[in-house]
Every structure is written in structure tokens, then in C-alpha cells.
Scaffold this motif. Structure first.
Motif, PDB file in Angstrom:
ATOM      1  N   ALA A   6      -4.571  -1.453  -4.880  1.00 15.74           N
ATOM      2  CA  ALA A   6      -5.653  -1.772  -5.821  1.00 15.74           C
ATOM      3  C   ALA A   6      -6.412  -2.982  -5.298  1.00 15.74           C
ATOM      4  N   VAL A   7      -7.685  -3.048  -5.657  1.00 14.81           N
ATOM      5  CA  VAL A   7      -8.544  -4.167  -5.274  1.00 14.81           C
ATOM      6  C   VAL A   7      -8.914  -4.935  -6.540  1.00 14.81           C
ATOM      7  N   VAL A   8      -8.781  -6.256  -6.459  1.00 16.59           N
ATOM      8  CA  VAL A   8      -9.022  -7.128  -7.611  1.00 16.59           C
ATOM      9  C   VAL A   8     -10.252  -7.991  -7.317  1.00 16.59           C
ATOM     10  N   PHE A   9     -11.240  -7.879  -8.177  1.00 18.79           N
ATOM     11  CA  PHE A   9     -12.487  -8.639  -8.035  1.00 18.79           C
ATOM     12  C   PHE A   9     -12.528  -9.804  -9.017  1.00 18.79           C
ATOM     13  N   ASP A  10     -12.838 -10.994  -8.525  1.00 18.31           N
ATOM     14  CA  ASP A  10     -13.389 -12.029  -9.386  1.00 18.31           C
ATOM     15  C   ASP A  10     -14.800 -11.569  -9.752  1.00 18.31           C
ATOM     16  N   LEU A  94     -20.072  -2.020  -3.451  1.00 17.04           N
ATOM     17  CA  LEU A  94     -18.719  -1.941  -2.908  1.00 17.04           C
ATOM     18  C   LEU A  94     -17.712  -1.586  -3.998  1.00 17.04           C
ATOM     19  N   LEU A  95     -17.882  -2.149  -5.177  1.00 21.51           N
ATOM     20  CA  LEU A  95     -17.043  -1.779  -6.312  1.00 21.51           C
ATOM     21  C   LEU A  95     -17.122  -0.272  -6.552  1.00 21.51           C
ATOM     22  N   ARG A  96     -18.323   0.255  -6.554  1.00 26.18           N
ATOM     23  CA  ARG A  96     -18.514   1.682  -6.816  1.00 26.18           C
ATOM     24  C   ARG A  96     -18.020   2.544  -5.670  1.00 26.18           C
ATOM     25  N   ALA A  97     -18.161   2.054  -4.457  1.00 25.58           N
ATOM     26  CA  ALA A  97     -17.656   2.808  -3.306  1.00 25.58           C
ATOM     27  C   ALA A  97     -16.135   2.929  -3.358  1.00 25.58           C
ATOM     28  N   ALA A 101     -13.932   6.324  -3.752  1.00 26.00           N
ATOM     29  CA  ALA A 101     -12.881   6.632  -2.783  1.00 26.00           C
ATOM     30  C   ALA A 101     -11.511   6.769  -3.444  1.00 26.00           C
ATOM     31  N   GLY A 102     -11.454   6.578  -4.756  1.00 22.89           N
ATOM     32  CA  GLY A 102     -10.190   6.729  -5.482  1.00 22.89           C
ATOM     33  C   GLY A 102      -9.307   5.509  -5.471  1.00 22.89           C
ATOM     34  N   VAL A 103      -9.884   4.354  -5.130  1.00 24.82           N
ATOM     35  CA  VAL A 103      -9.110   3.115  -5.096  1.00 24.82           C
ATOM     36  C   VAL A 103      -9.218   2.430  -6.462  1.00 24.82           C
ATOM     37  N   PRO A 104      -8.119   2.130  -7.136  1.00 26.97           N
ATOM     38  CA  PRO A 104      -8.203   1.412  -8.404  1.00 26.97           C
ATOM     39  C   PRO A 104      -8.834   0.033  -8.209  1.00 26.97           C
ATOM     40  N   VAL A 105      -9.717  -0.323  -9.121  1.00 24.30           N
ATOM     41  CA  VAL A 105     -10.379  -1.636  -9.045  1.00 24.30           C
ATOM     42  C   VAL A 105     -10.163  -2.373 -10.363  1.00 24.30           C
ATOM     43  N   PHE A 106      -9.735  -3.626 -10.246  1.00 22.26           N
ATOM     44  CA  PHE A 106      -9.464  -4.469 -11.396  1.00 22.26           C
ATOM     45  C   PHE A 106     -10.391  -5.678 -11.359  1.00 22.26           C
ATOM     46  N   ALA A 107     -10.678  -6.239 -12.533  1.00 20.91           N
ATOM     47  CA  ALA A 107     -11.351  -7.536 -12.639  1.00 20.91           C
ATOM     48  C   ALA A 107     -10.323  -8.575 -13.041  1.00 20.91           C
ATOM     49  N   LEU A 108     -10.363  -9.718 -12.380  1.00 21.63           N
ATOM     50  CA  LEU A 108      -9.546 -10.879 -12.766  1.00 21.63           C
ATOM     51  C   LEU A 108     -10.492 -12.071 -12.763  1.00 21.63           C
ATOM     52  N   SER A 109     -10.902 -12.491 -13.955  1.00 19.91           N
ATOM     53  CA  SER A 109     -11.995 -13.459 -14.017  1.00 19.91           C
ATOM     54  C   SER A 109     -11.807 -14.467 -15.135  1.00 19.91           C
ATOM     55  N   GLY A 199      -8.449  -0.640   5.461  1.00 19.03           N
ATOM     56  CA  GLY A 199      -8.279   0.806   5.445  1.00 19.03           C
ATOM     57  C   GLY A 199      -8.687   1.462   4.146  1.00 19.03           C
ATOM     58  N   LEU A 200      -9.473   0.768   3.333  1.00 13.99           N
ATOM     59  CA  LEU A 200      -9.865   1.289   2.018  1.00 13.99           C
ATOM     60  C   LEU A 200     -11.189   2.017   2.035  1.00 13.99           C
ATOM     61  N   LEU A 201     -12.102   1.603   2.919  1.00 17.09           N
ATOM     62  CA  LEU A 201     -13.402   2.224   3.041  1.00 17.09           C
ATOM     63  C   LEU A 201     -13.732   2.459   4.505  1.00 17.09           C
ATOM     64  N   SER A 202     -14.498   3.498   4.762  1.00 22.89           N
ATOM     65  CA  SER A 202     -15.055   3.666   6.099  1.00 22.89           C
ATOM     66  C   SER A 202     -16.262   2.741   6.245  1.00 22.89           C
ATOM     67  N   GLU A 203     -16.723   2.552   7.462  1.00 18.61           N
ATOM     68  CA  GLU A 203     -17.902   1.707   7.654  1.00 18.61           C
ATOM     69  C   GLU A 203     -19.106   2.277   6.899  1.00 18.61           C
ATOM     70  N   THR A 204     -19.214   3.577   6.912  1.00 15.14           N
ATOM     71  CA  THR A 204     -20.321   4.223   6.187  1.00 15.14           C
ATOM     72  C   THR A 204     -20.207   3.980   4.700  1.00 15.14           C
ATOM     73  N   GLU A 205     -19.014   4.147   4.160  1.00 18.01           N
ATOM     74  CA  GLU A 205     -18.799   3.911   2.725  1.00 18.01           C
ATOM     75  C   GLU A 205     -19.074   2.466   2.346  1.00 18.01           C
ATOM     76  N   ALA A 206     -18.771   1.547   3.275  1.00 19.58           N
ATOM     77  CA  ALA A 206     -18.978   0.119   3.006  1.00 19.58           C
ATOM     78  C   ALA A 206     -20.396  -0.340   3.298  1.00 19.58           C
TER      79      ALA A 206
END
Length: 208
Positions: A6-10, A94-97, A101-109, A199-206
Motif C-alpha cells: 500500500a502507498v500512504v500519502f501525506d 499519481l494517486l489515480r494511477a 493499477a490496483g494498489v491500495p492508497v491511504f491518506a495519513l495527514s 515496482g508499483l507503476l510503469s514509467e508510462t503509468e507514472a
């Protein structure tokens, strides 16, 4: 390092610019802003909001305590959305990408209850997270280790499987101390590259 689960965004200065001093400079001028910030710890006032104190009441009490700056302090409440702007479109992409891609995204703010409600209306992408850990609701804030532990416990994801982006070095250090993978956010381009390297996104996806 394992591939993150999972990816955690401020949010502030990662997805939305947060520069109160810049706004004050544009409204009251740099000299008056410096005088006020030297006399009044407005960031400490905001920290109390981020820990769950009422936004309006906290700002107005501070204005009453410093009558020589009362009108300017009230702007922290009245102009809040102008201070918390604009969005950072590349980070939102990037959040939407990641989600696509099926990667869980969390906010920690660190965010107040009322201010986050305002932000959700202004920035609908804040509703797109899989999970949101907002300090005002939790009554705890970064960089206290308890808030990181709460995210781990709630998500069930091991610390080493979390990748966290934040613009503040103290928040990053606290996460790293718990074993999280981390990225000190300096801009969306470097963050995009970090997501590719993980390894979460391809260059194109990013968008690279």
C-alpha cells in the motif's frame, strides 16, 4: 525491501499546497506577516486544530488573545481554502494511477476535522483514498508514533510493506523508525520515479 502492499500519502504539500505565509504575504505584506508570525505561533495554533480542537473557536480565541493582530489572525479561518491551495495535479494523477493499477492508497495527514471537511468539498480527489487516517478525527498527529501504529493496526499491513510520502523530515523519520519504506517528498517528479523504482507503476503509468 519487499514490494509495497500500500502507498500512504501525506496531503499538505504533497497533494495540496499548504503555504500560509505565502498567502499572508499577498494579503497583508511580508513585513506585517513576519511581525505577526514572530509574535504569534500560528502553526502551534493550527497543531491544536489538527489534534481535534474546533477550528473556528481555536482561531477566534487566538485572535482575541492578540488584539493587535486580531484581524489578520481571523484570516486563518476566513481565508483557509486560499491558504490550502492549489492542488498539485501531478501528484493527484499519481494517486489515480496507483488506484487504477490496483494498489491500495491511504491518506495519513495532520488535518483538522472542520478543515478536512472544507477540503473534501474543494478537492473531491480526497474521497478517492481506500482508507483515510486524519489526525483531527484520531486525536493524534504525526510524528507521534501512535498514529503510525494505528494505521498499521487498522490496515493489517506490516510496516515494511508500506510506502509513505511526506514533505516533512520529522514525519518521515518517525515512519522509518517503525520500519516503513519512505520517500521525502520534494516534488511529484521524484515521487513518480520512486513509485516506478518500487515496482508499483510503469514509467508510462507514472507519466515519465
Amino acid at each position: 525491501m519487499p514490494k509495497p502492499e500500500a502507498v500512504v500519502f501525506d496531503i499538505g504539500n504533497v497533494l495540496i499546497e499548504w503555504q500560509p505565509e505565502r498567502h499572508y504575504d499577498s494579503v497583508i505584506g511580508e513585513a506585517r506577516r513576519k511581525e505577526m508570525f514572530a509574535a504569534v505561533d500560528l502553526h502551534a495554533m493550527n497543531d491544536r486544530v489538527d489534534l481535534g480542537e474546533n477550528f473556528h473557536d481555536t482561531v477566534m480565541a487566538c485572535a482575541e488573545a492578540y488584539p493587535e493582530f486580531a484581524a489578520e489572525i481571523r484570516l486563518w479561518h476566513d481565508d483557509w481554502l486560499r491558504m490550502a491551495s492549489p492542488a498539485i495535479p501531478r501528484s493527484v494523477a499519481l494517486l489515480r494511477a496507483l488506484r487504477k493499477a490496483g494498489v491500495p492508497v491511504f491518506a495519513l495527514s495532520n488535518f483538522g476535522v472542520e478543515t478536512f471537511a472544507l477540503a473534501e468539498v474543494e478537492y473531491p480527489f480526497l474521497k478517492e483514498f481506500d482508507r483515510r487516517y486524519i489526525s483531527g478525527h484520531m486525536r493524534m498527529a504525526k510524528p507521534a508514533p501512535e498514529i503510525y501504529a494505528a494505521l498499521e493496526a487498522d490496515s493489517g499491513i506490516a510496516p515494511e510493506a508500506l510506502l509513505f510520502a511526506d514533505d516533512r523530515a520529522d514525519n518521515i523519520a518517525a515512519a522509518k523508525a517503525r520500519g516503513w519504506q519512505t520517500h521525502l517528498f520534494t516534488g511529484p517528479e521524484a515521487w513518480a520515479r520512486a513509485l516506478v523504482e518500487a515496482g508499483l507503476l510503469s514509467e508510462t503509468e507514472a507519466g515519465l
